[in-house]
Design an enzyme around this catalytic site. Structure first.
Site, PDB file in Angstrom:
ATOM      1  N   ASN A  14       0.947  -1.004   0.053  1.00  0.00           N
ATOM      2  CA  ASN A  14      -0.150   0.035  -0.032  1.00  0.00           C
ATOM      3  C   ASN A  14       1.042   1.158   0.101  1.00  0.00           C
ATOM      4  OD1 ASN A  14      -1.837   2.032   0.370  1.00  0.00           O
ATOM      5  ND2 ASN A  14      -2.183   1.583   2.636  1.00  0.00           N
ATOM      6  N   PRO A  15       1.079   1.840  -1.324  1.00  0.00           N
ATOM      7  CA  PRO A  15       2.092   2.942  -1.285  1.00  0.00           C
ATOM      8  C   PRO A  15       1.646   4.347  -0.690  1.00  0.00           C
ATOM      9  CG  PRO A  15       0.987   2.520  -3.232  1.00  0.00           C
ATOM     10  CD  PRO A  15       0.495   1.488  -2.641  1.00  0.00           C
ATOM     11  N   SER A  36       2.029  -2.795   4.811  1.00  0.00           N
ATOM     12  CA  SER A  36       1.103  -1.812   4.990  1.00  0.00           C
ATOM     13  C   SER A  36       0.999  -1.600   6.382  1.00  0.00           C
ATOM     14  CB  SER A  36      -0.182  -2.152   4.342  1.00  0.00           C
ATOM     15  OG  SER A  36      -1.001  -3.239   4.923  1.00  0.00           O
ATOM     16  N   ASP A  48      -2.596  -1.730   9.169  1.00  0.00           N
ATOM     17  CA  ASP A  48      -3.578  -2.914   9.378  1.00  0.00           C
ATOM     18  C   ASP A  48      -4.749  -3.032   8.269  1.00  0.00           C
ATOM     19  OD1 ASP A  48      -2.409  -3.796  12.025  1.00  0.00           O
ATOM     20  OD2 ASP A  48      -3.033  -1.745  12.669  1.00  0.00           O
ATOM     21  N   GLU A  58      -8.613  -6.040   4.499  1.00  0.00           N
ATOM     22  CA  GLU A  58      -9.487  -5.886   3.121  1.00  0.00           C
ATOM     23  C   GLU A  58      -9.187  -7.429   2.722  1.00  0.00           C
ATOM     24  OE1 GLU A  58      -8.513  -2.993   0.282  1.00  0.00           O
ATOM     25  OE2 GLU A  58      -8.619  -1.413   1.581  1.00  0.00           O
ATOM     26  N   ASP A  77      -9.145   9.051  16.509  1.00  0.00           N
ATOM     27  CA  ASP A  77      -8.607   8.288  15.681  1.00  0.00           C
ATOM     28  C   ASP A  77      -9.160   8.732  14.443  1.00  0.00           C
ATOM     29  OD1 ASP A  77      -7.146   6.374  14.107  1.00  0.00           O
ATOM     30  OD2 ASP A  77      -8.980   4.989  14.179  1.00  0.00           O
ATOM     31  N   ARG A 104      -3.545  16.172  10.101  1.00  0.00           N
ATOM     32  CA  ARG A 104      -2.444  14.944   9.571  1.00  0.00           C
ATOM     33  C   ARG A 104      -1.186  15.853   9.387  1.00  0.00           C
ATOM     34  NH1 ARG A 104      -2.780   9.926   8.160  1.00  0.00           N
ATOM     35  NH2 ARG A 104      -4.692   9.146   8.150  1.00  0.00           N
ATOM     36  N   ARG A 158      -0.544  14.460  16.093  1.00  0.00           N
ATOM     37  CA  ARG A 158      -1.849  14.588  15.863  1.00  0.00           C
ATOM     38  C   ARG A 158      -2.587  14.110  16.986  1.00  0.00           C
ATOM     39  NH1 ARG A 158      -5.228  11.257  12.754  1.00  0.00           N
ATOM     40  NH2 ARG A 158      -3.912   9.392  11.676  1.00  0.00           N
ATOM     41  N   ASP A 187     -11.386  -1.496  12.778  1.00  0.00           N
ATOM     42  CA  ASP A 187     -10.208  -1.682  11.876  1.00  0.00           C
ATOM     43  C   ASP A 187      -9.585  -0.503  11.566  1.00  0.00           C
ATOM     44  OD1 ASP A 187     -10.659  -4.192  13.015  1.00  0.00           O
ATOM     45  OD2 ASP A 187     -10.799  -5.213  11.075  1.00  0.00           O
TER      46      ASP A 187
END
Length: 482
Positions: free
Chosen positions: A116-117, A173, A175, A180, A266, A273, A279, A441
């Site tokens: 996951n980039p 990645s 979580d 997924e 969260d 960000r 944060r 999640d």
């Protein structure tokens, strides 16, 4: 007891030094001479290669001192041992015996790698190239690499996957990608076979709770290289999967569900960000100063030993009776959830208002937060952490202890294990025109009126209708440190 029967014992050169070298049936390589040492094929060796008259053993060993940043967590480093046997025949025997030892470990040979980039600090691709790929190459593990391009892309890949082509799926990645993948596998027609596919997790996101839980269980540092070696070694462990149900809508969870202050911090902190990791700390203080309480109700079936928690539920409770008939009647051309049935008298309940409702499947929620110190990977239960009321100062002290699980000792925290859970979320106690956020999640499952980004994007479930959770013990499989 490990088998110490020698498969090979001879005089040879180790890193240029004359030594007596043995390989035992248990896979232990030991040498004694000017310098002495040993390697375990299972616990230390990545692979090997013949180079002329020598044998290069590629290893990943515990670093001298074996600690990380002053803690007891084990860190590892690459090390090659060059063995020069006494003859060409002996070299061939070493290669043959080492191959037999490695093959007996049932290590993966061909992996699907999902990177996951965009997660975390957007460094997953770099982590893969720098830390993961070299170890896979040293272990002669083949792989197919795919980068996820959008939300739920990994789910689509897993759903369409021909699982016969791979020995496992590895997620580079945070979580989100493993969640997924599990949802995609469970939506396949051949889900009973698909969900047995081992899944590895390499920490490369902002949370990394699953990777931290796995590596911390054996006191290893939560770093990409240690996690990669766990995949290479091929050891596995079962993982509970929770089915989150709202009417006909389902989601499969493996990490956590939260409602109240934890979910608010969260999700709402995303607007900050630009502050980086700070944060969370900043917005935690904001939310504890301007503390919200949420009306609602939680009901649960306690695990053995936790029956004293909560208040009895009436046998006439219509919603819980419906759940029993639902779980009995629905089954199952594709995975819909575990077959379970609970009598009304088994249920216990608490009425709000609540500051926080938090369920966890594994001990760690991130690399620095341990909400559920007693959680197990496959005990068939969720760990429930409830805060119904607390003075603000006490709440700040409680939240400060999340880093080591000490918060569960607070008199304002209820901590128990449950077999099933039923959430009836309500509005804020002092702002009845505003609802809350349900976080599952790391993703928003549902958000109420007046919440962050309400109406700006489509969430999986609605806020208000009850949400029901059940646990399927050990349904999924993870690559795991031994």
């Amino acid at each position: 007891m490990a088998d110490s029967t020698p498969l090979i014992a001879e005089e040879a050169l180790v890193d240029g030094n004359p030594s007596t070298v043995t390989l035992s049936a248990s896979g232990r390589i030991e040498w004694r001479g000017k310098s002495s040492g040993c390697l375990s094929v299972d616990a230390d060796v990545l692979g090997y290669a013949a180079e002329g008259s020598a044998l290069r053993i590629r290893a990943f060993v515990k670093k001298s001192g074996g600690c990380c940043c002053g803690h007891k967590e084990v860190v590892r480093e690459r090390r090659d041992v060059v063995l020069e046997p006494s003859s060409e025949e002996s070299l061939g025997l070493w290669c043959e015996r080492l191959r037999q030892c490695i093959d007996s470990l049932a290590r993966p040979q061909n992996l699907l790698i999902l990177v996951n980039p965009y997660g975390g600090k957007k460094s997953a691709s770099k982590i893969f190239q720098k830390e993961v790929a070299p170890l896979l190459a040293a272990a002669d593990v083949k792989y197919t690499l795919e980068e996820t391009q959008y939300r739920f892309h990994a789910k689509e890949i897993a759903h369409a996957l021909d699982i016969s082509k791979y020995d496992g799926i590895v997620c580079v990645s945070g979580d989100g990608i493993i969640v997924e993948v599990i949802n995609g596998l469970l939506e396949k027609e051949d889900w009973p076979t698909a969900i047995k596919m081992p899944i590895g997790i390499i920490p490369a996101g902002s949370g990394n709770g699953m990777a931290k839980s796995l590596l911390d269980s054996v006191e290893e540092a939560c770093v990409a290289s240690n996690a990669t070696f766990a995949v290479i070694r091929g050891h596995k462990r079962a993982l509970d999967v929770a089915t989150v149900l709202q009417e006909e809508t389902r989601f499969f969870s493996v990490l956590m569900l939260s409602w109240g202050i934890v979910a608010d911090i969260d999700i709402e902190s995303e607007k900050y960000r630009w502050m980086g990791g700070a944060r969370i700390d900043f917005y935690s203080i904001v939310r504890m100063i301007d503390l919200r309480h949420y009306n609602g109700r939680v009901s649960f079936v306690p695990a053995p030993g936790y029956e004293v928690y909560g208040n009895p539920v009436s046998e006439q409770e219509e919603s819980l009776s419906r759940l029993n008939s639902l779980s009995k009647s629905e089954k199952q051309c594709a995975y819909l959830g575990p077959m379970c049935s609970f009598e009304p008298q088994e249920w216990r309940t608490y009425d709000g208002p609540f500051i926080s409702v938090w369920l966890h499947n594994v001990p760690w929620g991130s690399e620095t937060v341990m909400p559920a110190p007693d959680a197990k990977f496959s005990d068939g239960y969720l760990d429930l952490i409830l805060v119904r009321d607390s003075p603000k100062l006490a709440l700040i002290e409680t939240m400060a202890k999340l880093s080591d699980g000490g918060h569960v000792k607070s008199p304002h925290v209820l901590y128990l294990k449950v077999k099933a859970f039923y959430l009836e979320p309500g509005q804020r106690a002092n702002e009845t025109d505003k609802g809350g956020i349900i976080d599952c999640d790391g993703e928003v499952l549902a958000r109420g009126q007046g919440t962050y980004k309400f109406g700006q994007q489509q969430d999986l479930m609605a806020y208000g209708p009850p949400i029901y959770m059940t646990v399927d013990k050990g349904l999924a499989t993870l690559f795991s440190p031994k």
